[in-house]
Design a protein around this motif. Structure first.
Motif: not given
Ligand SMILES: [Zn+2]
Length: 230
Positions: A42-58
């Motif tokens: 389906x049509x999916x609008x991209x509204x990505x939230x910030x997911x920087x390295x800091x959040x990945x480490x968390x």
């Protein structure tokens, strides 16, 4: 809000969704959907939230505490978990997820998020790529994709035809993309009965939320079934 009214309204909407023979589609639409291999994206609008390295480490540190391994990637998802957000708009859901602050319920980082959300009119948006873990359901974040819905109850979402249609299309495409059976589409409130449930932290173990209970999911999964095989 008086819980009674909400429960009655929810029950009524579920009964409507359950009672009506064709669900959110007319007979012709349902078979057209099934014929046209309902696994179409389906049509999916991209509204990505910030997911920087800091959040990945968390997220990796969270996975270590709760699942025993230091990992932020979501590889080979085994479940799709659906939620309602107790929110009236996609924008308010996104702003709750966007900042990496301790979550209000457990006071832990990273902040909660879902991979997708479905608006009241059925529009689908993406907040996080499904190759990255999101905190959206205690005990299953290491194996599941999370999909939020604008709304305040199961019945509200099930009773809103455009939203239900949009949701079913998105979930059908997701489950077919990851080769998941309909049983692998569960409501948040069903998390504790999943054989994949894992929680090492005693303060978290056994905790869940009340969104999309088994009775609502029977209706939802039956509608998914109507869309036909992948
Ligand atoms: Zn939930």
């Amino acid at each position: 809000m008086a819980l009674g009214n909400a429960a009655a309204a929810a029950a009524a909407a579920i009964a409507v969704a359950a009672g009506s023979s064709g669900g959110p589609w007319t007979g012709a639409e349902a078979s057209a959907m099934a014929d046209a291999s309902a696994a179409q994206k389906p049509k999916i609008a991209k509204q990505l939230i910030p997911y920087p390295q800091r959040r990945k480490s968390d997220m990796a540190a969270y996975s270590k505490r709760h699942y025993g391994h230091y990992r932020w990637r979501l590889t080979d998802p085994q479940l799709i978990v659906i939620h309602f957000a107790v929110a009236a708009s996609i924008g308010s859901i996104r702003s709750t997820f966007a900042h990496n602050r301790p979550d209000p319920e457990y006071g832990e980082k990273p902040n909660v998020c879902s991979h997708y959300a479905v608006g009241a009119k059925g529009g689908a948006v993406q907040f996080v790529k499904p190759g990255i873990r999101c905190r959206h359901v205690v005990g299953l974040n290491h194996v599941s994709i999370g999909v939020e819905h604008v709304g305040f109850s199961d019945g509200e979402v099930l009773g809103r035809t455009p939203q239900l249609r949009g949701s079913l299309r998105l979930i059908q495409w997701l489950r077919c993309t990851y080769d998941l059976g309909i049983k692998r589409v569960i409501g948040h409130a069903e998390s504790l009965s999943s054989s994949l449930y894992k929680e090492l932290d005693p303060d978290f173990r056994g905790r869940t939320h009340g969104d999309f209970r088994k009775r609502s999911m029977r209706v939802y999964r039956r509608e998914l079934h109507e869309l036909g095989p992948c």
